[in-house]
Motif scaffolding. Structure first.
Motif: not given
Length: 171
Positions: A61-62, A65-66, A68-69
């Motif tokens: 999940e992390g 997110r990484y 996606a950013r």
């Protein structure tokens, strides 16, 4: 995705490596459409490789997110793919305020073929093209630390927790 004019020399590969895998050859600059392939590459890293790449334990999940950013317009995400289009080596290069910071990963099956070294050298060359004053490396990977030392990186103040730094002279 676009091709970056930085071919990786196949002469640096051992003969048995050339037989086992087609060498990817040319660095690619990834675009937002490549985010899923980048995610697949990073999620495929095992616990130890994730720790070495990110400097801390990070779950799927992390990593999602990484990815996606990632700002593909501002940052440079370059890498190499295999014949099937899977990312086998990746560098995420962030340029901010005259500095370049980067993370680097190579999947285990493609290590010891010079891909990490080629990406590392590419990061330093790109930093100079971007007119960065310095390159920062936060990795704790022994392979990355070895490449950094060979390129002249140093730890500011001798602090082992400080990032490795390479000052880029303007000339």
């Amino acid at each position: 995705m676009s091709v970056v004019a930085s071919p990786v020399s196949s002469t640096s590969l051992a003969a048995d490596d050339r037989k086992r895998h087609r060498h990817p050859g040319v660095l690619i600059r990834f675009a937002p459409a490549d985010a899923e392939r980048i995610l697949d590459h990073l999620v495929a890293l095992d616990v130890d490789d994730r720790f070495l790449r990110f400097g801390y334990g990070i779950g799927d999940e992390g990593i999602a997110r990484y990815v996606a950013r990632i700002d593909f317009a501002r940052d440079h995400v370059h890498g190499l793919t295999d014949a099937g289009g899977r990312v086998v080596a990746l560098a995420h290069i962030a340029a901010r305020d005259g500095e370049v910071d980067f993370g680097l990963s190579v999947v285990p099956a493609w290590r010891r073929r010079g891909l990490g070294r080629a990406l590392f050298a590419h990061v330093v060359e790109l930093a100079a093209l971007l007119r960065a004053r310095r390159v920062l490396c936060h990795s704790i990977s022994p392979a990355v630390l070895h490449m950094a030392g060979a390129c002249g990186f140093r730890r500011v103040g001798g602090n082992p927790a400080a990032p490795l730094v390479l000052d880029i002279p303007f000339g």
